[in-house]
Design a protein around this motif. Structure first.
Motif, short mmCIF file in Angstrom:
data_model
loop_
_atom_site.label_atom_id
_atom_site.label_comp_id
_atom_site.label_asym_id
_atom_site.label_seq_id
_atom_site.Cartn_x
_atom_site.Cartn_y
_atom_site.Cartn_z
N VAL A 64 59.40 9.98 33.22
CA VAL A 64 58.38 9.48 32.28
C VAL A 64 58.87 9.73 30.86
O VAL A 64 59.47 10.78 30.59
N GLN A 65 58.62 8.79 29.97
CA GLN A 65 58.93 8.94 28.56
C GLN A 65 57.65 8.84 27.75
O GLN A 65 56.86 7.93 27.93
N ALA A 66 57.44 9.80 26.86
CA ALA A 66 56.28 9.80 25.97
C ALA A 66 56.68 9.26 24.61
O ALA A 66 57.82 9.42 24.18
N PHE A 67 55.74 8.62 23.93
CA PHE A 67 55.97 8.17 22.56
C PHE A 67 54.62 8.07 21.85
O PHE A 67 53.58 7.86 22.48
N ALA A 68 54.66 8.28 20.56
CA ALA A 68 53.44 8.29 19.74
C ALA A 68 53.32 6.98 18.97
O ALA A 68 54.31 6.46 18.46
N VAL A 69 52.11 6.47 18.90
CA VAL A 69 51.82 5.26 18.13
C VAL A 69 50.58 5.50 17.28
O VAL A 69 49.74 6.36 17.60
N GLN A 70 50.49 4.75 16.22
CA GLN A 70 49.33 4.86 15.34
C GLN A 70 48.29 3.84 15.76
O GLN A 70 48.57 2.66 15.91
N GLN A 71 47.08 4.33 15.98
CA GLN A 71 45.98 3.47 16.42
C GLN A 71 44.93 3.40 15.33
O GLN A 71 44.57 4.41 14.72
N GLU A 72 44.45 2.20 15.09
CA GLU A 72 43.43 2.01 14.06
C GLU A 72 42.14 2.71 14.48
O GLU A 72 41.71 2.60 15.64
N GLY A 73 41.53 3.42 13.55
CA GLY A 73 40.27 4.10 13.84
C GLY A 73 39.09 3.14 13.80
O GLY A 73 39.22 1.97 13.42
N PRO A 174 66.88 12.43 25.39
CA PRO A 174 66.24 11.68 24.30
C PRO A 174 65.15 12.49 23.64
O PRO A 174 64.73 13.54 24.14
N ALA A 175 64.68 12.03 22.50
CA ALA A 175 63.59 12.69 21.79
C ALA A 175 62.35 12.74 22.69
O ALA A 175 62.04 11.75 23.35
N PRO A 176 61.66 13.87 22.73
CA PRO A 176 60.52 14.00 23.66
C PRO A 176 59.35 13.08 23.32
O PRO A 176 58.67 12.60 24.22
N GLU A 177 59.14 12.81 22.04
CA GLU A 177 57.97 12.01 21.67
C GLU A 177 58.24 11.29 20.34
O GLU A 177 57.73 11.67 19.29
N PRO A 178 59.04 10.22 20.36
CA PRO A 178 59.32 9.50 19.12
C PRO A 178 58.07 8.78 18.61
O PRO A 178 57.20 8.39 19.39
N PHE A 179 58.01 8.60 17.31
CA PHE A 179 56.86 7.91 16.70
C PHE A 179 57.25 6.47 16.40
O PHE A 179 58.29 6.20 15.81
N LEU A 180 56.41 5.54 16.83
CA LEU A 180 56.62 4.12 16.56
C LEU A 180 55.64 3.67 15.50
O LEU A 180 54.43 3.85 15.65
N GLY A 181 56.17 3.10 14.44
CA GLY A 181 55.31 2.60 13.39
C GLY A 181 54.56 1.36 13.83
O GLY A 181 54.84 0.75 14.87
#
Length: 468
Positions: A64-73, A174-181
């Motif tokens: 499994v690969q984790a990644f962070a994304v920005q979600q609109e509030g 790989p990076a554990p939790e890369p951030f995607l813009g």
């Protein structure tokens, strides 16, 4: 898109290795795609703590690969960053190939460093397969426990580990939790950088996450050297134990200093590089197919060309090998068994048999092998063997006719060419179509009406049989 049978196999493997809870989380990700922690909890009906622990296990074992994304509030709320999780289907299926990976390590490194050295490298690599991700210290400690080399085991472990990295059998995690813009930012950057980066925008969020997590090529196989050794620390420690006043303070200073002197290698996690093994297996399958279908000379030349271009390949599945000069190919060919007696003319003739075009200028005489055609031929032959075993010789003749024709054919023509009764041919073709070996299309008459399905059917080879 993973097929239902593929999902069943992957879930079975996870259940066998890590238990039913991990298999349930993995099944949720494979069936529903990328999910957040809250979504996984809702769909699996497991507790949040159980899901979190399962994800940690699956991430640690490269499933499994984790990644962070920005979600609109919501209205009036600021955007928030959430973590999503995606299942890595290929990495799960690779668990079936672990014995083959170990065999490759023992075979390749055994030829370079001897049988004993190859066995030690195999033991280190086996630890990575068992534990998923390990730091260099953990690898050395595990090697100390299994070997009988005494004080020299740490240095031997480091040497063998370096050999695995140099052969590209091991890579940094790989990076554990890369951030995607946000996608909007990516589109703006693509417009500024031109059409080449515009292709990146068309990638799925999973592809973007994998690309963001992957380490840079310059760091992927970099092993940093340690600036201190255990002997120097022990010597300094003994000197400090003689001091009666302030011993505690000096001992604390020593520990903090060694932490500063040590490199960040202890924090770097390593894992097996599955891409390298799949690439080697792919090349081996191509060489074996060419040896049977063309001749031994062509197989030797192909093996030499692929060996030269292997480290230059940017991805596993490529249509053409990296161009190589005729002189480089010749130097590699004469190193191989059976290639010592080959001259340039025989090598050029073999390259033509492999589908390489003769270069227009002799000054820059480079060749690139059409791997796509070789793999397509191997795939068709493999599927033909499966059809022969499952459906009989008549089905094999019809399937082979379609694969060679590579175009639409009517049922009548298939029946007449393969000497099979029309009714039997229709039944066999229907079975093959039902099992996704063939694709079937109706012919439209001039009056605009569909013809009878049994009388006027056009059949084309179904090409979704990806065996390599």
């Amino acid at each position: 898109m993973v097929s239902p049978h593929g999902i069943k196999l992957a879930v079975y493997l996870i259940s066998s290795y890590f238990g039913d809870l991990n298999a349930k989380v993995c099944e949720c990700l494979l069936q529903r795609g990328t999910q957040s922690l809250a979504q996984i909890v809702r769909f699996t009906e497991l507790s949040r703590e159980n899901v979190r622990n399962c994800l940690l296990v699956l991430i640690h074992h490269n499933c499994v690969q984790a990644f962070a994304v920005q979600q609109e509030g919501a209205f009036g709320e600021a955007p928030k960053v959430i973590t999503n999780y995606m299942a890595l289907f290929d990495n799960i299926i690779h668990k079936l190939r672990f014995p083959k990976f170990l065999e490759i390590v023992s075979e390749v490194l055994g030829e370079k460093v001897g049988k004993e050295g190859g066995k030690e490298c195999e033991e280190i690599f086996e630890g990575l397969l068992q534990h998923g991700r390990l730091s260099l210290n953990q690898i050395i400690d595990r090697f100390k426990q299994t070997s009988n080399q005494g004080d020299s085991s740490a240095e031997a472990a480091r040497d063998n580990f370096n050999k695995l990295v140099n052969a590209r059998f091991v890579e940094r995690c790989p990076a554990p939790e890369p951030f995607l813009g946000p996608p909007a930012e990516d589109e703006t950057a693509a417009k500024k950088q031109g059409a080449k980066s515009a292709k990146i925008v068309k990638q799925t969020i999973e592809q973007r996450a994998l690309a963001a997590a992957a380490p840079m090529e310059s760091m992927r196989f970099l092993v940093e050297t340690v600036t201190w050794n255990e002997a120097s620390v022990e010597t300094t420690d003994k000197k400090n134990t003689v001091v009666t006043l302030g011993t505690k303070r000096k001992q604390d200073n020593l520990e903090s200093n060694t932490e500063l002197l040590a490199t960040d290698e202890n924090k770097v996690l390593w894992r097996a590089n599955f891409e390298e093994f799949i690439r080697r297996l792919r090349h081996k399958a191509c060489v074996a197919n060419v040896k049977v279908r063309v001749n031994n000379d062509a197989a030797i030349v192909l093996a030499a060309t692929l060996e030269l271009s292997r480290h230059s390949e940017t991805k596993v599945r490529i249509d053409n090998s990296v161009p190589q000069s005729i002189n480089a190919i010749y130097d590699e060919v004469i190193k191989r068994d059976g290639g010592l007696g080959m001259d340039l003319e025989r090598i050029r003739a073999s390259l033509v048999e492999l589908g390489c075009e003769t270069p227009l200028m002799a000054i820059d005489e480079t060749y690139s092998v059409d791997l796509k055609n070789i793999i397509e031929q191997a795939r068709i032959e493999e599927v033909e063997c499966i059809v022969l075993k499952r459906y009989g010789r008549e089905a094999y003749r019809m399937f082979r006719l379609l694969s060679k024709a590579d175009r639409l054919l009517e049922t009548d023509k298939i029946s007449d060419t393969t000497f099979v009764e029309k009714k039997d041919a229709a039944k066999i073709l229907f079975k093959l179509w039902k099992d996704d070996y063939l694709e079937m299309k109706d012919i439209i008459c001039q009056e605009g009406q569909n013809t009878n399905q049994n009388d006027k059917l056009e059949i084309v080879l179904f090409s979704n049989c990806d065996l390599y």
